[in-house]
Design a protein around this motif. Structure first.
Motif, PDB file in Angstrom:
ATOM      1  N   GLY A  87      -5.308  -5.555  -8.829  1.00 44.54           N
ATOM      2  CA  GLY A  87      -6.418  -6.266  -8.216  1.00 44.54           C
ATOM      3  C   GLY A  87      -6.282  -6.444  -6.716  1.00 44.54           C
ATOM      4  N   LEU A  88      -5.359  -5.721  -6.107  1.00 45.57           N
ATOM      5  CA  LEU A  88      -5.111  -5.903  -4.674  1.00 45.57           C
ATOM      6  C   LEU A  88      -6.246  -5.380  -3.798  1.00 45.57           C
ATOM      7  N   GLN A  89      -7.076  -4.493  -4.323  1.00 49.43           N
ATOM      8  CA  GLN A  89      -8.205  -3.994  -3.547  1.00 49.43           C
ATOM      9  C   GLN A  89      -9.230  -5.097  -3.296  1.00 49.43           C
ATOM     10  N   ASN A  90      -9.157  -6.184  -4.074  1.00 52.80           N
ATOM     11  CA  ASN A  90     -10.079  -7.306  -3.908  1.00 52.80           C
ATOM     12  C   ASN A  90      -9.657  -8.270  -2.797  1.00 52.80           C
ATOM     13  N   LEU A  91      -8.450  -8.106  -2.298  1.00 54.30           N
ATOM     14  CA  LEU A  91      -7.987  -8.961  -1.209  1.00 54.30           C
ATOM     15  C   LEU A  91      -8.625  -8.524   0.107  1.00 54.30           C
ATOM     16  N   PRO A 128      11.404   2.936 -15.084  1.00 53.13           N
ATOM     17  CA  PRO A 128      10.439   2.598 -14.024  1.00 53.13           C
ATOM     18  C   PRO A 128      10.310   1.083 -13.893  1.00 53.13           C
ATOM     19  N   THR A 129      10.001   0.629 -12.685  1.00 54.35           N
ATOM     20  CA  THR A 129       9.759  -0.793 -12.456  1.00 54.35           C
ATOM     21  C   THR A 129       8.268  -1.016 -12.260  1.00 54.35           C
ATOM     22  N   LEU A 130       7.884  -2.255 -12.190  1.00 49.36           N
ATOM     23  CA  LEU A 130       6.485  -2.640 -12.054  1.00 49.36           C
ATOM     24  C   LEU A 130       5.823  -2.042 -10.816  1.00 49.36           C
ATOM     25  N   GLU A 149       0.833  -1.208   0.000  1.00 50.47           N
ATOM     26  CA  GLU A 149       0.000   0.000   0.000  1.00 50.47           C
ATOM     27  C   GLU A 149       0.863   1.252   0.000  1.00 50.47           C
ATOM     28  N   GLU A 150       2.013   1.208   0.647  1.00 46.37           N
ATOM     29  CA  GLU A 150       2.925   2.354   0.689  1.00 46.37           C
ATOM     30  C   GLU A 150       3.727   2.478  -0.599  1.00 46.37           C
ATOM     31  N   ALA A 187      -3.731   3.760  -8.325  1.00 41.71           N
ATOM     32  CA  ALA A 187      -4.005   3.185  -9.650  1.00 41.71           C
ATOM     33  C   ALA A 187      -3.269   1.853  -9.836  1.00 41.71           C
ATOM     34  N   GLU A 188      -2.007   1.777  -9.392  1.00 36.41           N
ATOM     35  CA  GLU A 188      -1.251   0.536  -9.506  1.00 36.41           C
ATOM     36  C   GLU A 188      -1.848  -0.555  -8.615  1.00 36.41           C
ATOM     37  N   PHE A 189      -2.248  -0.171  -7.416  1.00 33.85           N
ATOM     38  CA  PHE A 189      -2.837  -1.099  -6.453  1.00 33.85           C
ATOM     39  C   PHE A 189      -4.115  -1.700  -7.035  1.00 33.85           C
TER      40      PHE A 189
END
Length: 161
Positions: free
Chosen positions: A40-44, A137-139, A28-29, A34-36
């Motif tokens: 699909g991490l908001q679905n966890l 930039p990285t992922l 999260e930090e 937008a990347e989060f």
């Protein structure tokens, strides 16, 4: 669960390219909203997200990676690339000589940008005169600087000006 494993493997692969630093920062930090969301991490569930962060912490993957963005971040560090489409490869040269870095070293580029080392690695004795650099930039929203003529691994950096 397969998506969780695939994401964990992608995180592990990307993070292994970055050198280790002192403190751990959560996904999260590290990631913009937008990347989060794109990952699909908001679905966890909170428990699943905690498990993923704990796994990253335990396995030592890129602790201390630069933290997430916003108008300003921790320690009031400004965000220079708030939009994903602005995260393009930067090609320039170091303004002057580059003998190496000693942890938190700043690099002034000929294009006027200033980047700072984002890890505590050390490299000395390079003796390069205005070497060309590519910053990519990285992922996970971090940046890696490649120095021509160095023969070293990419250096994690963050833009400070």
């Amino acid at each position: 669960m397969n998506r969780f494993r695939a994401l964990a493997l992608a995180v592990a692969f990307t993070a292994s390219a970055a050198a280790q630093a002192v403190e751990f920062s959560t996904l999260e930090e590290r990631m913009s909203r937008a990347e989060f969301t794109a990952a699909g991490l908001q679905n966890l569930s909170p428990e699943q997200l905690k498990a993923l962060n704990d796994w990253l912490r335990i396995n030592g993957l890129a602790p201390g990676a630069p933290v997430a963005r916003g108008k300003s971040g921790p320690n009031d560090v400004p965000e220079f690339y708030p939009e994903e489409e602005d995260r393009q490869v930067i090609e320039s040269s170091i303004a002057g000589n580059l003998d190496g870095w000693l942890g938190k070293t700043s690099f002034k580029l000929e294009n006027g940008q200033v980047w700072q080392q984002a890890d505590s690695s050390r490299m000395t004795g390079l003796g390069l005169s205005s070497p060309a650099v590519r910053i990519r930039p990285t992922l996970l929203g971090n940046w890696l600087m490649y120095v021509d003529g160095c023969g070293c691994k990419p250096l994690p950096v963050r833009r400070i000006k």
